[in-house]
Design a protein around this motif. Sequence first.
Motif, PDB file in Angstrom:
ATOM      1  N   ARG A  22       0.865  -1.180   0.000  1.00 31.82           N
ATOM      2  CA  ARG A  22       0.000   0.000   0.000  1.00 31.82           C
ATOM      3  C   ARG A  22       0.900   1.229   0.000  1.00 31.82           C
ATOM      4  NH1 ARG A  22      -4.588  -1.748   4.512  1.00 31.82           N
ATOM      5  NH2 ARG A  22      -5.324  -3.564   3.375  1.00 31.82           N
ATOM      6  N   SER A  23       0.514   2.271  -0.738  1.00 35.79           N
ATOM      7  CA  SER A  23       1.346   3.466  -0.884  1.00 35.79           C
ATOM      8  C   SER A  23       0.654   4.694  -0.319  1.00 35.79           C
ATOM      9  CB  SER A  23       1.664   3.693  -2.357  1.00 35.79           C
ATOM     10  OG  SER A  23       2.341   2.569  -2.888  1.00 35.79           O
ATOM     11  N   PHE A  24       1.467   5.620   0.216  1.00 37.92           N
ATOM     12  CA  PHE A  24       0.953   6.827   0.854  1.00 37.92           C
ATOM     13  C   PHE A  24       1.795   8.032   0.468  1.00 37.92           C
ATOM     14  CE2 PHE A  24      -0.196   3.153   3.266  1.00 37.92           C
ATOM     15  CZ  PHE A  24      -1.532   3.374   3.570  1.00 37.92           C
ATOM     16  N   ASP A  25       1.200   9.215   0.572  1.00 38.14           N
ATOM     17  CA  ASP A  25       1.887  10.451   0.205  1.00 38.14           C
ATOM     18  C   ASP A  25       2.879  10.922   1.256  1.00 38.14           C
ATOM     19  OD1 ASP A  25       0.584  10.678  -2.266  1.00 38.14           O
ATOM     20  OD2 ASP A  25      -1.127  11.690  -1.342  1.00 38.14           O
ATOM     21  N   THR A  26       2.603  10.643   2.529  1.00 38.33           N
ATOM     22  CA  THR A  26       3.504  11.102   3.588  1.00 38.33           C
ATOM     23  C   THR A  26       4.005   9.922   4.414  1.00 38.33           C
ATOM     24  OG1 THR A  26       1.819  11.419   5.299  1.00 38.33           O
ATOM     25  CG2 THR A  26       2.200  13.270   3.776  1.00 38.33           C
ATOM     26  N   LYS A  27       5.167  10.119   5.006  1.00 38.18           N
ATOM     27  CA  LYS A  27       5.742   9.086   5.857  1.00 38.18           C
ATOM     28  C   LYS A  27       4.865   8.851   7.081  1.00 38.18           C
ATOM     29  CE  LYS A  27      10.001   7.712   8.145  1.00 38.18           C
ATOM     30  NZ  LYS A  27      11.402   8.049   8.399  1.00 38.18           N
ATOM     31  N   GLU A  28       4.284   9.923   7.615  1.00 37.86           N
ATOM     32  CA  GLU A  28       3.425   9.812   8.793  1.00 37.86           C
ATOM     33  C   GLU A  28       2.191   8.952   8.507  1.00 37.86           C
ATOM     34  OE1 GLU A  28       4.672  12.779   7.629  1.00 37.86           O
ATOM     35  OE2 GLU A  28       6.218  12.951   9.173  1.00 37.86           O
ATOM     36  N   GLU A  29       1.586   9.156   7.332  1.00 32.45           N
ATOM     37  CA  GLU A  29       0.428   8.339   6.944  1.00 32.45           C
ATOM     38  C   GLU A  29       0.823   6.868   6.824  1.00 32.45           C
ATOM     39  OE1 GLU A  29      -2.619  10.501   4.009  1.00 32.45           O
ATOM     40  OE2 GLU A  29      -0.545  10.532   3.293  1.00 32.45           O
ATOM     41  N   ALA A  30       1.956   6.616   6.200  1.00 33.49           N
ATOM     42  CA  ALA A  30       2.418   5.243   6.010  1.00 33.49           C
ATOM     43  C   ALA A  30       2.693   4.584   7.357  1.00 33.49           C
ATOM     44  CB  ALA A  30       3.673   5.220   5.140  1.00 33.49           C
ATOM     45  N   GLN A  31       3.336   5.308   8.246  1.00 34.23           N
ATOM     46  CA  GLN A  31       3.653   4.751   9.558  1.00 34.23           C
ATOM     47  C   GLN A  31       2.389   4.429  10.347  1.00 34.23           C
ATOM     48  OE1 GLN A  31       5.792   7.356  12.235  1.00 34.23           O
ATOM     49  NE2 GLN A  31       6.677   5.613  13.315  1.00 34.23           N
ATOM     50  N   GLU A  32       1.459   5.365  10.374  1.00 38.59           N
ATOM     51  CA  GLU A  32       0.205   5.136  11.098  1.00 38.59           C
ATOM     52  C   GLU A  32      -0.537   3.935  10.526  1.00 38.59           C
ATOM     53  OE1 GLU A  32      -4.043   7.390  11.919  1.00 38.59           O
ATOM     54  OE2 GLU A  32      -2.289   8.610  11.452  1.00 38.59           O
ATOM     55  N   HIS A  33      -0.607   3.879   9.208  1.00 39.67           N
ATOM     56  CA  HIS A  33      -1.325   2.780   8.558  1.00 39.67           C
ATOM     57  C   HIS A  33      -0.624   1.448   8.805  1.00 39.67           C
ATOM     58  CE1 HIS A  33      -4.175   0.967   5.836  1.00 39.67           C
ATOM     59  NE2 HIS A  33      -3.151   0.289   5.342  1.00 39.67           N
ATOM     60  N   ALA A  34       0.702   1.434   8.788  1.00 40.80           N
ATOM     61  CA  ALA A  34       1.450   0.197   9.001  1.00 40.80           C
ATOM     62  C   ALA A  34       1.104  -0.416  10.355  1.00 40.80           C
ATOM     63  CB  ALA A  34       2.952   0.465   8.913  1.00 40.80           C
ATOM     64  N   TYR A  35       1.072   0.411  11.398  1.00 37.25           N
ATOM     65  CA  TYR A  35       0.766  -0.117  12.731  1.00 37.25           C
ATOM     66  C   TYR A  35      -0.695  -0.557  12.840  1.00 37.25           C
ATOM     67  CZ  TYR A  35       5.379   0.972  14.426  1.00 37.25           C
ATOM     68  OH  TYR A  35       6.745   0.971  14.607  1.00 37.25           O
ATOM     69  N   GLU A  36      -1.598   0.187  12.211  1.00 36.19           N
ATOM     70  CA  GLU A  36      -3.011  -0.208  12.219  1.00 36.19           C
ATOM     71  C   GLU A  36      -3.206  -1.514  11.441  1.00 36.19           C
ATOM     72  OE1 GLU A  36      -5.153   3.120  10.628  1.00 36.19           O
ATOM     73  OE2 GLU A  36      -4.860   4.315  12.444  1.00 36.19           O
ATOM     74  N   TRP A  37      -2.545  -1.631  10.315  1.00 35.37           N
ATOM     75  CA  TRP A  37      -2.666  -2.819   9.477  1.00 35.37           C
ATOM     76  C   TRP A  37      -2.110  -4.044  10.203  1.00 35.37           C
ATOM     77  CZ3 TRP A  37      -0.228  -3.281   3.892  1.00 35.37           C
ATOM     78  CH2 TRP A  37      -0.875  -4.296   3.178  1.00 35.37           C
ATOM     79  N   ALA A  38      -0.932  -3.913  10.826  1.00 31.93           N
ATOM     80  CA  ALA A  38      -0.346  -5.032  11.573  1.00 31.93           C
ATOM     81  C   ALA A  38      -1.269  -5.443  12.717  1.00 31.93           C
ATOM     82  CB  ALA A  38       1.034  -4.650  12.103  1.00 31.93           C
ATOM     83  N   ASP A  39      -1.845  -4.471  13.401  1.00 28.23           N
ATOM     84  CA  ASP A  39      -2.773  -4.779  14.488  1.00 28.23           C
ATOM     85  C   ASP A  39      -3.991  -5.533  13.960  1.00 28.23           C
ATOM     86  OD1 ASP A  39      -3.571  -4.508  17.306  1.00 28.23           O
ATOM     87  OD2 ASP A  39      -5.156  -3.206  16.495  1.00 28.23           O
ATOM     88  N   HIS A  40      -4.511  -5.082  12.829  1.00 28.50           N
ATOM     89  CA  HIS A  40      -5.657  -5.755  12.197  1.00 28.50           C
ATOM     90  C   HIS A  40      -5.310  -7.204  11.842  1.00 28.50           C
ATOM     91  CE1 HIS A  40      -9.167  -6.433   9.662  1.00 28.50           C
ATOM     92  NE2 HIS A  40      -8.340  -6.838   8.711  1.00 28.50           N
ATOM     93  N   LEU A  41      -4.134  -7.410  11.254  1.00 27.49           N
ATOM     94  CA  LEU A  41      -3.711  -8.759  10.888  1.00 27.49           C
ATOM     95  C   LEU A  41      -3.574  -9.635  12.125  1.00 27.49           C
ATOM     96  CD1 LEU A  41      -1.018  -7.899   8.201  1.00 27.49           C
ATOM     97  CD2 LEU A  41      -3.338  -8.758   7.799  1.00 27.49           C
ATOM     98  N   ASN A  42      -3.012  -9.084  13.177  1.00 23.47           N
ATOM     99  CA  ASN A  42      -2.845  -9.837  14.429  1.00 23.47           C
ATOM    100  C   ASN A  42      -4.182 -10.237  15.037  1.00 23.47           C
ATOM    101  OD1 ASN A  42      -0.016 -10.072  14.736  1.00 23.47           O
ATOM    102  ND2 ASN A  42       0.086  -7.928  15.327  1.00 23.47           N
ATOM    103  N   ASN A  43      -5.205  -9.434  14.833  1.00 20.79           N
ATOM    104  CA  ASN A  43      -6.506  -9.682  15.450  1.00 20.79           C
ATOM    105  C   ASN A  43      -7.491 -10.444  14.577  1.00 20.79           C
ATOM    106  OD1 ASN A  43      -6.120  -8.431  18.045  1.00 20.79           O
ATOM    107  ND2 ASN A  43      -6.051  -6.494  16.945  1.00 20.79           N
ATOM    108  N   THR A  44      -7.210 -10.591  13.276  1.00 20.90           N
ATOM    109  CA  THR A  44      -8.193 -11.213  12.396  1.00 20.90           C
ATOM    110  C   THR A  44      -7.695 -12.474  11.701  1.00 20.90           C
ATOM    111  OG1 THR A  44      -7.576  -9.806  10.533  1.00 20.90           O
ATOM    112  CG2 THR A  44      -9.382  -9.039  11.948  1.00 20.90           C
TER     113      THR A  44
END
Length: 75
Positions: A22-44
């Motif tokens: 997944r691609s993002f315009d800012t590093k902050e967006e990518a970082q936030e999404h990475a942690y949310e995505w990993a959490d989602h994967l861990n929980n589902t």
Amino acid sequence: MYHVVVEKLCSCAKKKGLEQIRSFDTKEEAQEHAYEWADHLNNTYCGKHGFDVVEVEENFVISVEEGGFVEACEL
């Protein structure tokens, strides 16, 4: 652009048709999404392995934590 990449797709991820990048315009967006995505994967997903975020240069890699991954899912 900044990217979030799932390092390896286990059989659980393949069955669900998980995208690998997944691609993002800012590093902050990518970082936030990475942690949310990993959490989602861990929980589902199967729960027999875990996902973690590792920063690699300007991007974020969702890696599989050491442990039960190979036992639980096929690559």
